[in-house]
Scaffold this active site. Structure first.
Site, mmCIF file in Angstrom:
data_model
loop_
_atom_site.group_PDB
_atom_site.id
_atom_site.type_symbol
_atom_site.label_atom_id
_atom_site.label_comp_id
_atom_site.label_asym_id
_atom_site.label_seq_id
_atom_site.Cartn_x
_atom_site.Cartn_y
_atom_site.Cartn_z
ATOM 1 N N ASP A 6 8.954 -11.720 5.880
ATOM 2 C CA ASP A 6 8.940 -10.511 4.211
ATOM 3 C C ASP A 6 7.378 -11.170 3.816
ATOM 4 O O ASP A 6 6.994 -11.661 3.376
ATOM 5 C CB ASP A 6 9.626 -10.664 3.315
ATOM 6 C CG ASP A 6 9.496 -10.137 2.340
ATOM 7 O OD1 ASP A 6 8.648 -9.238 2.111
ATOM 8 O OD2 ASP A 6 9.716 -10.355 1.157
ATOM 9 N N ASN A 9 1.657 -8.865 -0.887
ATOM 10 C CA ASN A 9 0.559 -9.334 -1.341
ATOM 11 C C ASN A 9 0.331 -10.601 -1.707
ATOM 12 O O ASN A 9 -1.166 -11.046 -1.054
ATOM 13 C CB ASN A 9 -0.079 -8.266 -2.517
ATOM 14 C CG ASN A 9 0.058 -6.751 -1.586
ATOM 15 O OD1 ASN A 9 -0.677 -6.592 -1.460
ATOM 16 N ND2 ASN A 9 1.087 -5.871 -2.830
ATOM 17 N N THR A 10 1.064 -11.214 -2.035
ATOM 18 C CA THR A 10 0.814 -12.961 -2.508
ATOM 19 C C THR A 10 1.412 -14.250 -1.154
ATOM 20 O O THR A 10 0.226 -14.756 -0.908
ATOM 21 C CB THR A 10 1.235 -12.879 -4.020
ATOM 22 O OG1 THR A 10 0.961 -12.131 -4.871
ATOM 23 C CG2 THR A 10 1.129 -14.373 -4.023
ATOM 24 N N ASN A 11 2.387 -13.831 -0.585
ATOM 25 C CA ASN A 11 3.216 -14.761 -0.232
ATOM 26 C C ASN A 11 3.718 -13.966 1.306
ATOM 27 O O ASN A 11 4.611 -12.545 1.050
ATOM 28 C CB ASN A 11 4.199 -15.210 -0.672
ATOM 29 C CG ASN A 11 3.423 -16.086 -2.153
ATOM 30 O OD1 ASN A 11 2.703 -17.133 -1.406
ATOM 31 N ND2 ASN A 11 3.514 -16.444 -3.110
ATOM 32 N N VAL A 13 6.994 -15.003 3.162
ATOM 33 C CA VAL A 13 8.445 -15.617 3.308
ATOM 34 C C VAL A 13 8.783 -15.637 4.793
ATOM 35 O O VAL A 13 9.362 -13.748 5.339
ATOM 36 C CB VAL A 13 9.499 -15.278 2.363
ATOM 37 C CG1 VAL A 13 10.449 -16.201 2.561
ATOM 38 C CG2 VAL A 13 8.589 -15.144 1.233
ATOM 39 N N ASP A 109 8.915 -2.888 1.552
ATOM 40 C CA ASP A 109 9.770 -4.026 1.467
ATOM 41 C C ASP A 109 11.022 -3.148 0.459
ATOM 42 O O ASP A 109 11.943 -3.901 -0.832
ATOM 43 C CB ASP A 109 9.229 -4.769 -0.118
ATOM 44 C CG ASP A 109 8.120 -4.506 -1.171
ATOM 45 O OD1 ASP A 109 7.601 -2.979 -0.671
ATOM 46 O OD2 ASP A 109 7.248 -4.159 -1.946
#
Length: 272
Positions: A6, A9-11, A13, A109
C-alpha cells in the site's frame, strides 16, 4: 503467501498474508526515487526477523496513489519475488459498481477501502481515512462506490500553520485537555483536534442527509484511534482496511503471469 503493498503519499506499507492472517506489517517513508534493490534489502531483513522466506511469496498486489513509485515496486516483485504484481486500478473486477463520473481518477486506496469495508461491515457506510489527505468515501447497501469527500490531512494542516504564520511553531497532534487554549501551543492543538472533530461530525451529518439513510462510519489510518476518542459518530476503527482490500482484490482477480525471459521489456516505465 501474498505480499500486499500500500503505497501512499507519506508511507509505503508492506504486509504478508498467509491465507489465514497477516504475518507481518512494515512501513517505510515514500520516496519516488527509492530503488527496487533498496526495498528488497530492507524488506528481506524484516522477513528474516519474523521467520518468513521470500520463496513463500507467490502473489503480490500493489495499491498506490503515487504513480512514480509504481515502477520500482513492480521491479521489486519481479526481481526479488519472481512474481508479476496485480496493480489496483479501476479496470479490474472489484465486485461492485464504481458510480462516479471518472472512475479512472479515483485513488486506489479509496476503492480498496470501499471493497474491504463493505465485505466486513455491510450496509450503507462511510469510510474515513486519516492519511496525507482525510477522505470520506461512501458505499451503498449493495457495495457500490458512490464517491466522497477529500479534505486536507491533519499533518498537512499543522505544517501549513507552521509555514504560513511566522510566529506559530510546529506542533504535535494530541487531544487537548480544554477547548480554550491558554497559550499558543494548546490553542493550536485545540484548533487542529477539535476542528477536525467538527469536520468529521459536520461532513458525516451532511453525507447522511444527502444519502437519505443511516450510514455506518468506519475510520482507518494512523490517527483514526485518536479522533475516535473525540466523537461519537465513528462506529468502528479498523487499521487493516486498505490491506484487506488488496487481499480481497487479489483473490477476485487472476494472478498476472510473470515470464522471466521477458524481464527487460516488462521493466520499462508504465505510461500511466
Amino acid at each position: 503467501m501474498l505480499l500486499a503493498v500500500d503505497a501512499g503519499n507519506t508511507n509505503v506499507v508492506f504486509a504478508v498474508h498467509d491465507g489465514q492472517e497477516w504475518r507481518g506489517r512494515w512501513r517505510i517513508a515514500t520516496r519516488a526515487d527509492r530503488t527496487s534493490d533498496e526495498y528488497g534489502v530492507w524488506l528481506l531483513a524484516l522477513f528474516q526477523h519474523v521467520g518468513l522466506s521470500p520463496a513463500a511469496i507467490t502473489r503480490c498486489a500493489i495499491g498506490t496513489v503515487v504513480p512514480a513509485a509504481l515502477y520500482n515496486l513492480r521491479r521489486l516483485a519481479r526481481e526479488w519475488f519472481d512474481c508479476e504484481p496485480l496493480v489496483a486500478r479501476s479496470g479490474l473486477d472489484w465486485g461492485y459498481q464504481i458510480k462516479v463520473d471518472r472512475p479512472m481518477e479515483v485513488g486506489a486506496d479509496r476503492l480498496l477501502n470501499a471493497l474491504a469495508a463493505h465485505q466486513r461491515y455491510r450496509g450503507p457506510l462511510v469510510v474515513i481515512d486519516f492519511g496525507t489527505a482525510t477522505t470520506f468515501d461512501v458505499v451503498d447497501g449493495d457495495g457500490a462506490y458512490l464517491g466522497g469527500v477529500i479534505a486536507p490531512g491533519v499533518s498537512l494542516s499543522i505544517e501549513a500553520l507552521h509555514k504560513a504564520a511566522a510566529r506559530l511553531p510546529r506542533i504535535g497532534i494530541g487531544r487537548p485537555q480544554a477547548v480554550i487554549g491558554r497559550d499558543t501551543v494548546p490553542a493550536m492543538q485545540s484548533g487542529i483536534f477539535w476542528g477536525y472533530v467538527g469536520l468529521i461530525e459536520g461532513l458525516v451529518a451532511r453525507i447522511r442527509a444527502e444519502h437519505g439513510s443511516p450510514l455506518k462510519v468506519i475510520a482507518t489510518g494512523g490517527l483514526a484511534p485518536l479522533f475516535t476518542e473525540g466523537t461519537m459518530v465513528i462506529d468502528h476503527t479498523d487499521p487493516d482496511i486498505t490491506l484487506d482490500g488488496l487481499r480481497l482484490l487479489a483473490d477476485r482477480n487472476p494472478t498476472p503471469i510473470f515470464h522471466r525471459t521477458t524481464l527487460p521489456d516488462t521493466l520499462k516505465p508504465d505510461p500511466d
